[in-house]
Design a protein around this motif. Structure first.
Motif: not given
Length: 243
Positions: A2-8, A53-60, A67-71, A105-109
């Motif tokens: 379960t969980g979400l993975a964010v791949v940039v 920073d705007a991109g990071a906010a969009a990811i957040a 819940a984020v399993r992996m970035v 990315l780490a700060r966004a999530v």
């Protein structure tokens, strides 16, 4: 799983392979690039620039408290040229994109990372095997390794692990672009340059994107916590150093 993975960087050869592997492992994937990648089974494309920073906010906002399993920071680098011609300012720009992007990315999530979550950065062969023809890649990937160690120290007490996956030379459009530049400078064919890169490995071949995707997906396993702060060298034996 379960969980979400964010791949940039999910529109690139390595990023898309990573997203596909994670989705196949049963993790919901938010695939991020400057232009939204196409949706697929288990994959949702999203447009954001992690270099801002705007991109990071969009990811957040897209994560929306899940819940984020992996970035995974898998952003590729623009072509910048070899040591003898590279614009010195380009070094700062690529570090800001890839290293600064990992921190954004780490700060966004951050609030969505919990026990067993993974922070993964895609580095590369040239971070530990300096090559003047890949000047920017060497500098930025060495800096990325340092930041991953810092993140490991900072996030470890929360049970969140940080990892650097360092493939290469990998058979990607980026490597072929570097090979084309080298071929033009040296007056030889692209195929000859690629053969030289492949010959750096005792196996006589390049790493594939699917192999990189496999390595990142393997970090989902609970046992991968033992690799906290470490660099996974996916180089088919090309590195010469002992450590």
């Amino acid at each position: 799983m379960t969980g979400l993975a964010v791949v940039v960087g999910a529109s690139g050869a390595l990023g898309s392979a990573i997203a596909a592997r994670l989705a196949a492992a049963g993790v919901e994937v938010l695939a991020v690039a400057r232009k939204a990648p196409p949706d697929g089974p288990g994959v949702t494309g999203h447009a954001a620039d992690v270099g801002t920073d705007a991109g990071a906010a969009a990811i957040a906002a897209a994560v929306d408290g899940r819940a984020v399993r992996m970035v995974v920071q898998a952003v590729g680098l623009p072509a910048t040229g070899p040591l003898e011609t590279i614009d010195p300012d380009a070094l700062g720009q690529v570090v800001a994109l890839k290293v600064g992007g990992l921190l954004r990315l780490a700060r966004a999530v951050d609030a969505e990372l919990g026990e067993g979550s993974r922070i993964v950065a895609l580095g590369g062969h040239f971070g530990s095997e300096p090559a003047p023809y890949a000047c920017a890649a060497g500098v930025v990937n060495a800096a990325l390794a340092n930041l991953v160690r810092q993140l490991a120290i900072a996030y470890g007490p929360r049970g969140v692990t940080a990892h650097l996956v360092a493939p290469g030379p990998a058979d990607t459009p980026r490597l072929r672009g570097l090979a084309a530049q080298a071929a033009e400078r040296r007056g030889i064919t692209v195929e000859e340059v690629l053969a030289e890169r492949a010959a750096e490995s005792p196996l006589g071949r390049l790493v594939t994107p699917d192999e990189v995707g496999w390595a990142v997906a393997t970090l989902l396993a609970p046992e991968a916590a033992a690799l906290h702060g470490a660099t996974l060298a996916l180089d088919v034996g090309a590195r010469h150093g002992l450590f």
